[in-house]
Design an enzyme around this catalytic site. Sequence first.
Site, PDB file in Angstrom:
ATOM      1  N   LEU A 238     -21.291  16.219 -14.314  1.00  0.00           N
ATOM      2  CA  LEU A 238     -21.468  17.107 -13.154  1.00  0.00           C
ATOM      3  C   LEU A 238     -20.129  17.633 -12.625  1.00  0.00           C
ATOM      4  O   LEU A 238     -20.052  18.148 -11.504  1.00  0.00           O
ATOM      5  CB  LEU A 238     -22.258  16.393 -12.044  1.00  0.00           C
ATOM      6  CG  LEU A 238     -23.678  15.969 -12.451  1.00  0.00           C
ATOM      7  CD1 LEU A 238     -24.391  15.265 -11.305  1.00  0.00           C
ATOM      8  CD2 LEU A 238     -24.515  17.170 -12.906  1.00  0.00           C
TER       9      LEU A 238
ATOM     10  N   ASP B 209     -15.687  24.121 -16.355  1.00  0.00           N
ATOM     11  CA  ASP B 209     -15.951  23.307 -15.165  1.00  0.00           C
ATOM     12  C   ASP B 209     -15.018  23.677 -14.017  1.00  0.00           C
ATOM     13  O   ASP B 209     -15.441  23.786 -12.860  1.00  0.00           O
ATOM     14  CB  ASP B 209     -15.777  21.815 -15.481  1.00  0.00           C
ATOM     15  CG  ASP B 209     -16.813  21.319 -16.475  1.00  0.00           C
ATOM     16  OD1 ASP B 209     -17.506  22.152 -17.090  1.00  0.00           O
ATOM     17  OD2 ASP B 209     -16.926  20.090 -16.648  1.00  0.00           O
TER      18      ASP B 209
HETATM   19  C1  MEV Z   1     -18.266  20.650 -19.850  1.00  0.00           C
HETATM   20  O1  MEV Z   1     -18.982  20.213 -18.715  1.00  0.00           O
HETATM   21  C2  MEV Z   1     -18.594  19.942 -21.075  1.00  0.00           C
HETATM   22  C3  MEV Z   1     -17.913  20.367 -22.351  1.00  0.00           C
HETATM   23  O2  MEV Z   1     -18.312  21.679 -22.762  1.00  0.00           O
HETATM   24  C4  MEV Z   1     -16.411  20.253 -22.313  1.00  0.00           C
HETATM   25  C5  MEV Z   1     -15.684  21.454 -21.732  1.00  0.00           C
HETATM   26  O3  MEV Z   1     -16.222  22.570 -21.686  1.00  0.00           O
HETATM   27  O4  MEV Z   1     -14.510  21.263 -21.329  1.00  0.00           O
HETATM   28  C6  MEV Z   1     -18.446  19.380 -23.383  1.00  0.00           C
END
Ligand code: MEV
Length: 313
Positions: free
Chosen positions: A86, A132
Amino acid sequence: MNEISASAPGKFVILGEHAVVYGKPAAALAINRRFNLTVRRDSEFRINNEAADITANPHLRYISGKNDMLPVSVHMDSKIPTGSGLGSSAALSVAFSAAMRALNGRSTDEGEIAKEAFEAEYFSQGRGSPMDTSASAHGYGVALNAPENDGGRLWDITKNEYAWRVSMIDVPPMTFVIGCTGIKAATGPLVERVRKYKDSNRFASDIVDEIGQITLDGMTALRKNDVTVLGDLMTKDHKLLSILGVSSKELNKLVGASLPYAYGAKLTGAGGGGCMVALTDQPEKVCEAISSRGGSPFIVKTGVEGVRVSVKT
Ligand code: MEV
């Protein structure tokens, strides 16, 4: 002496995790769970009133190093579960970058914060995408590598051989339920596992391409508010992520339990444990189904603002 408060939201991924690391499209929405912190100058580094070795935390260390590395006292309070997909470490990085930049008289432009926070994540994990940190800095919804004419352009980020064009997406009036397994899983090793599989196996690299393609289709469905198509694509994405080896039996159980009451469901974030998300118009039923299989559900609120920073004198 100035005290700076900063706050940044967590996120969930609608479509495209893992494939986004290789420059494929993805979409993430900010959620109403935030990482809040304050920083102020001190005679030594402290975290929540305890003397701390800030260099032991790679995110804090990287961001301090980009500022002046002078000691600060940091108070943290997060409502985002850690190791759960999250975006807790991204929200920490975004909030800390915003606060340290303000303390050092640097720009608190959300794009600059998103980039610095992404570098902190990369420094910590050795890999990853800016999804993120972009979702946390901007809030609302972000798309990575969506078609050029889709949504307003926010910023571009490049790292090594990959480039990501980050744009805004309208946050749809849809209901999502998050269900957490309670099992923590670090992102770095899961990303590394997919990279190795993809680099050694043509079938796995085709799956990564297919995730990119269904994400583009999902962006169209999102724009049209077509929950049926979007839900099907989410469930399909979950199956592809399972083939890549990043689901788990607990995640599959929660996804399976929610599907009778949902348009679609999938793991969200890096996987391996952590949480899943369901798109539904029967959120209470989905919550009951998730609880009955041992998960912890919550109905998520989207459309939330990104990083906030304020100075108390
Ligand atoms: C992001 O929440 C999860 C992944 O795609 C890693 C990233 O984008 O840095 C697995």
